[in-house]
Design a protein around this motif. Structure first.
Motif, PDB file in Angstrom:
ATOM      1  N   SER A  19       0.799  -1.213   0.000  1.00  0.00           N
ATOM      2  CA  SER A  19       0.000   0.000   0.000  1.00  0.00           C
ATOM      3  C   SER A  19       0.841   1.277   0.000  1.00  0.00           C
ATOM      4  CB  SER A  19      -0.933   0.015   1.215  1.00  0.00           C
ATOM      5  OG  SER A  19      -0.173   0.097   2.402  1.00  0.00           O
ATOM      6  N   LYS A  20       2.129   1.184   0.271  1.00  0.00           N
ATOM      7  CA  LYS A  20       3.050   2.318   0.257  1.00  0.00           C
ATOM      8  C   LYS A  20       2.566   3.460   1.138  1.00  0.00           C
ATOM      9  CE  LYS A  20       4.842   1.064  -4.187  1.00  0.00           C
ATOM     10  NZ  LYS A  20       5.072   1.395  -5.553  1.00  0.00           N
ATOM     11  N   GLY A  21       2.147   3.132   2.357  1.00  0.00           N
ATOM     12  CA  GLY A  21       1.790   4.151   3.320  1.00  0.00           C
ATOM     13  C   GLY A  21       0.320   4.510   3.369  1.00  0.00           C
ATOM     14  N   MET A  22      -0.464   4.112   2.402  1.00  0.00           N
ATOM     15  CA  MET A  22      -1.889   4.423   2.434  1.00  0.00           C
ATOM     16  C   MET A  22      -2.666   3.216   2.930  1.00  0.00           C
ATOM     17  SD  MET A  22      -2.555   6.781  -0.883  1.00  0.00           S
ATOM     18  CE  MET A  22      -4.205   7.038  -0.313  1.00  0.00           C
ATOM     19  N   LEU A  23      -3.725   3.486   3.654  1.00  0.00           N
ATOM     20  CA  LEU A  23      -4.572   2.408   4.154  1.00  0.00           C
ATOM     21  C   LEU A  23      -5.631   2.065   3.111  1.00  0.00           C
ATOM     22  CD1 LEU A  23      -5.192   3.606   7.818  1.00  0.00           C
ATOM     23  CD2 LEU A  23      -3.373   2.155   6.949  1.00  0.00           C
ATOM     24  N   THR A  24      -6.096   0.830   3.148  1.00  0.00           N
ATOM     25  CA  THR A  24      -7.203   0.452   2.268  1.00  0.00           C
ATOM     26  C   THR A  24      -8.486   1.064   2.819  1.00  0.00           C
ATOM     27  OG1 THR A  24      -7.728  -1.564   3.488  1.00  0.00           O
ATOM     28  CG2 THR A  24      -6.074  -1.739   1.736  1.00  0.00           C
ATOM     29  N   HIS A  51      -0.930   0.721  13.611  1.00  0.00           N
ATOM     30  CA  HIS A  51      -0.566   1.914  12.856  1.00  0.00           C
ATOM     31  C   HIS A  51      -0.189   3.031  13.809  1.00  0.00           C
ATOM     32  CE1 HIS A  51      -1.663   0.297   8.999  1.00  0.00           C
ATOM     33  NE2 HIS A  51      -2.799  -0.116   9.508  1.00  0.00           N
ATOM     34  N   ASP A  52       0.529   4.011  13.290  1.00  0.00           N
ATOM     35  CA  ASP A  52       0.961   5.158  14.060  1.00  0.00           C
ATOM     36  C   ASP A  52      -0.243   5.992  14.511  1.00  0.00           C
ATOM     37  OD1 ASP A  52       3.268   6.923  14.872  1.00  0.00           O
ATOM     38  OD2 ASP A  52       2.146   8.316  13.591  1.00  0.00           O
ATOM     39  N   PHE A  53      -0.140   6.592  15.701  1.00  0.00           N
ATOM     40  CA  PHE A  53      -1.205   7.427  16.251  1.00  0.00           C
ATOM     41  C   PHE A  53      -1.616   8.529  15.277  1.00  0.00           C
ATOM     42  CE2 PHE A  53      -2.277  11.414  18.377  1.00  0.00           C
ATOM     43  CZ  PHE A  53      -3.398  11.043  19.103  1.00  0.00           C
ATOM     44  N   TYR A  54      -0.651   9.196  14.675  1.00  0.00           N
ATOM     45  CA  TYR A  54      -0.960  10.315  13.779  1.00  0.00           C
ATOM     46  C   TYR A  54      -1.601   9.848  12.469  1.00  0.00           C
ATOM     47  CZ  TYR A  54       1.487  13.080  17.171  1.00  0.00           C
ATOM     48  OH  TYR A  54       1.846  13.684  18.335  1.00  0.00           O
ATOM     49  N   LYS A  57      -5.215   9.368  13.523  1.00  0.00           N
ATOM     50  CA  LYS A  57      -5.835  10.686  13.679  1.00  0.00           C
ATOM     51  C   LYS A  57      -6.177  11.298  12.328  1.00  0.00           C
ATOM     52  CE  LYS A  57      -5.083  15.172  15.928  1.00  0.00           C
ATOM     53  NZ  LYS A  57      -6.415  15.532  15.670  1.00  0.00           N
ATOM     54  N   ARG A  58      -5.254  11.190  11.384  1.00  0.00           N
ATOM     55  CA  ARG A  58      -5.480  11.759  10.053  1.00  0.00           C
ATOM     56  C   ARG A  58      -6.707  11.135   9.393  1.00  0.00           C
ATOM     57  NH1 ARG A  58      -0.593  10.774   6.820  1.00  0.00           N
ATOM     58  NH2 ARG A  58      -1.487   8.716   6.618  1.00  0.00           N
ATOM     59  N   TYR A  59      -6.840   9.820   9.477  1.00  0.00           N
ATOM     60  CA  TYR A  59      -7.959   9.152   8.818  1.00  0.00           C
ATOM     61  C   TYR A  59      -9.274   9.355   9.559  1.00  0.00           C
ATOM     62  CZ  TYR A  59      -5.048   6.999   5.275  1.00  0.00           C
ATOM     63  OH  TYR A  59      -4.219   6.797   4.211  1.00  0.00           O
ATOM     64  N   VAL A  60      -9.239   9.459  10.882  1.00  0.00           N
ATOM     65  CA  VAL A  60     -10.461   9.709  11.638  1.00  0.00           C
ATOM     66  C   VAL A  60     -10.981  11.112  11.355  1.00  0.00           C
ATOM     67  CG1 VAL A  60     -11.342  10.089  13.983  1.00  0.00           C
ATOM     68  CG2 VAL A  60     -10.049   8.028  13.473  1.00  0.00           C
ATOM     69  N   ASP A  61     -10.082  12.079  11.266  1.00  0.00           N
ATOM     70  CA  ASP A  61     -10.476  13.471  11.043  1.00  0.00           C
ATOM     71  C   ASP A  61     -10.892  13.772   9.606  1.00  0.00           C
ATOM     72  OD1 ASP A  61      -9.928  13.963  13.680  1.00  0.00           O
ATOM     73  OD2 ASP A  61      -7.975  14.887  13.301  1.00  0.00           O
ATOM     74  N   LYS A  62     -10.454  12.959   8.656  1.00  0.00           N
ATOM     75  CA  LYS A  62     -10.730  13.229   7.238  1.00  0.00           C
ATOM     76  C   LYS A  62     -12.204  12.956   6.929  1.00  0.00           C
ATOM     77  CE  LYS A  62      -8.612  12.423   2.777  1.00  0.00           C
ATOM     78  NZ  LYS A  62      -8.178  13.772   2.504  1.00  0.00           N
ATOM     79  N   GLU A  63     -12.840  13.907   6.258  1.00  0.00           N
ATOM     80  CA  GLU A  63     -14.262  13.782   5.920  1.00  0.00           C
ATOM     81  C   GLU A  63     -14.501  13.097   4.582  1.00  0.00           C
ATOM     82  OE1 GLU A  63     -16.976  14.556   7.721  1.00  0.00           O
ATOM     83  OE2 GLU A  63     -15.654  15.001   9.403  1.00  0.00           O
ATOM     84  N   ASP A  64     -13.731  13.465   3.560  1.00  0.00           N
ATOM     85  CA  ASP A  64     -13.953  12.880   2.241  1.00  0.00           C
ATOM     86  C   ASP A  64     -12.638  12.287   1.718  1.00  0.00           C
ATOM     87  OD1 ASP A  64     -12.443  15.056   1.544  1.00  0.00           O
ATOM     88  OD2 ASP A  64     -13.937  15.953   0.229  1.00  0.00           O
ATOM     89  N   TYR A  65     -12.753  11.393   0.777  1.00  0.00           N
ATOM     90  CA  TYR A  65     -11.594  10.696   0.247  1.00  0.00           C
ATOM     91  C   TYR A  65     -11.499  10.851  -1.266  1.00  0.00           C
ATOM     92  CZ  TYR A  65     -11.308   8.797   4.870  1.00  0.00           C
ATOM     93  OH  TYR A  65     -11.191   8.683   6.223  1.00  0.00           O
TER      94      TYR A  65
END
Length: 68
Positions: A19-24, A51-54, A57-65
Motif C-alpha cells: 500500500s506504500k503508506g496508504m490504508l485500504t 498503525h501510528d497514532f498520527y 488521527k489523520r484518517y479519523v479526522d478526514k471527511e472525504d476521500y
C-alpha cells in the motif's frame, strides 16, 4: 502472522509494503467504526491496528476521500 482479533482485522507486513503508506478503504472504515460506534480512543485504535497514532488521527479526522 498475528492471531485474528475480535475486529477481524489483519494487518500484515505484506499489506503495508504493497500500500506504500496508504490504508485500504476497509481499514479506514474499520478505524472509523471503532472510533464512532465503539468509542475507542485514537491511541487504543493505534495499538489494535498497529498503525501510528498520527496516521489514525489523520484518517479519523478526514471527511472525504476524493482524490484530486
Amino acid at each position: 502472522m498475528p492471531a485474528p482479533t475480535k475486529y477481524n482485522i489483519l494487518f500484515s507486513d505484506e499489506t503495508e509494503k504493497d500500500s506504500k503508506g496508504m490504508l485500504t478503504m476497509e481499514q479506514v472504515y474499520n478505524i472509523k467504526y471503532m472510533r464512532k460506534f465503539e468509542g475507542k480512543s485514537l491511541r487504543k485504535i493505534a495499538k489494535i491496528t498497529g498503525h501510528d497514532f498520527y496516521t489514525i488521527k489523520r484518517y479519523v479526522d478526514k471527511e472525504d476521500y476524493i482524490l484530486t
